[in-house]
Design a protein around this motif. Sequence first.
Motif, short mmCIF file in Angstrom:
data_model
loop_
_atom_site.label_atom_id
_atom_site.label_comp_id
_atom_site.label_asym_id
_atom_site.label_seq_id
_atom_site.Cartn_x
_atom_site.Cartn_y
_atom_site.Cartn_z
N SER A 62 3.74 -6.57 6.27
CA SER A 62 4.40 -5.32 5.87
C SER A 62 5.10 -4.72 7.08
O SER A 62 4.72 -4.98 8.23
N SER B 271 8.13 -7.48 4.19
CA SER B 271 8.74 -6.32 3.53
C SER B 271 9.47 -5.50 4.57
O SER B 271 9.09 -5.47 5.75
N TYR C 229 11.04 -2.82 0.07
CA TYR C 229 9.90 -2.26 -0.65
C TYR C 229 10.30 -1.13 -1.60
O TYR C 229 9.50 -0.71 -2.43
N THR D 248 5.07 -3.55 -4.87
CA THR D 248 4.82 -4.69 -3.99
C THR D 248 4.11 -5.81 -4.72
O THR D 248 4.41 -7.00 -4.52
N ASP E 54 -0.91 -6.00 8.20
CA ASP E 54 -0.47 -4.71 7.66
C ASP E 54 -0.22 -3.67 8.75
O ASP E 54 -1.12 -3.36 9.53
N VAL F 133 1.64 -0.86 7.52
CA VAL F 133 2.15 0.19 6.64
C VAL F 133 1.06 0.87 5.83
O VAL F 133 1.00 2.10 5.74
N GLN G 270 1.71 -0.77 -0.24
CA GLN G 270 1.87 -2.17 0.16
C GLN G 270 0.52 -2.85 0.40
O GLN G 270 0.35 -4.03 0.12
N TYR G 271 -0.44 -2.09 0.89
CA TYR G 271 -1.80 -2.63 0.99
C TYR G 271 -2.34 -2.96 -0.40
O TYR G 271 -2.92 -4.02 -0.62
N ALA H 170 -0.74 -6.08 -1.71
CA ALA H 170 -1.26 -7.27 -1.05
C ALA H 170 -2.64 -7.62 -1.59
O ALA H 170 -2.97 -8.80 -1.77
N SER I 128 3.03 4.27 6.45
CA SER I 128 3.43 4.96 5.24
C SER I 128 2.90 6.38 5.18
O SER I 128 3.43 7.22 4.45
#
Length: 329
Positions: free
Chosen positions: A145, A170, A192, A197, A214, A216, A220-221, A224, A241
């Motif tokens: 990310s 991303s 993104y 995501t 990661d 972010v 996004q986590y 994933a 983020s």
Amino acid sequence: MITREIQLTAQITGTPTPDHFTVVKAGVDGEVLVRTDQIGLAATYLELMRADCTIPVPAWQPGQRVGVAAIGTVVRSDSPELEAGDLVQSMTGWSEYSAGPADSYLKLDRALFADPGYHLGQGPTAYYGMAEVAAVGEGDVVFVSGAAGGVGSLAGQIAKCLGAARVIGSAGSPAKADYLVNELGYDAAFDYHDGPTAERLEELVPEGISVFFDVVGGEQYQGALHAARPGARFALCGSLSSQLGGAAQRFPQPDRAAAEAKGVELLPFSCYHTPDQIVAWREHFSSWLDEGRFVYPQTVVEGGIEDVPQAFLSLLQGSYQGNVSVRLS
């Protein structure tokens, strides 16, 4: 000697602005005098400027010089370890000149890299997280990310060099996503903003991911985690983020119950750029560059010391690609 430096006007509690920084004249004196040539910038500096800093090192106080990594040229030395003209790296921050004991400066080999600014990159963090924490190897499917930033732009390439079968990234715009694929060798990348995501990863890697790097957090986590294979390793480096929130919001606790249900290994880490970590990175980095397997992504901003705060704020806003530094004119 009198130099100009950037000091913190007030600790940051919300969104940083130029008013949080002041150009100040200050005296410098020591065994070695160094002219600053280039200053490295990183998003993690923002945390050190906060009153509720969560990093386990002292936060910067109002009236204190800010910044960390810099490279420069020795102007005067009273030590046999350094002489005028030597290129050195230090942690002296945002100032035109610095001074101190010789052992606070690391002498650099001018011939090691094509550009001295390469020494200012966030490679130790990217390498430590990908090679040591996530232990990427042959056949891994990796998602990174924030892949166009200083750490992510290196992390994906490191994964490829370590034998990953496929690397996905991303980024915050279509141009940055194209850059990841066309310039940095990512197998695929997505903006993104274009959708969840989880859906993008299902399209690009229906077989699932075995490693997530990661920087972010947030959505996004979660995406994933949805795409993770049983036993996947998540190297948790940052949470961009939510970096502008309060302390609890900036570093939200990952969903451990969902991770445990899938057998995902959560591996939060910090890299302190110890000598061993720096040496490990530079040895691999120089070899990969010589072999033509690696591209060093960087944005160099030209300007004076007074331009450094704005460059830092622009970095936080996602205006640049790769590792960011200011070359002092």
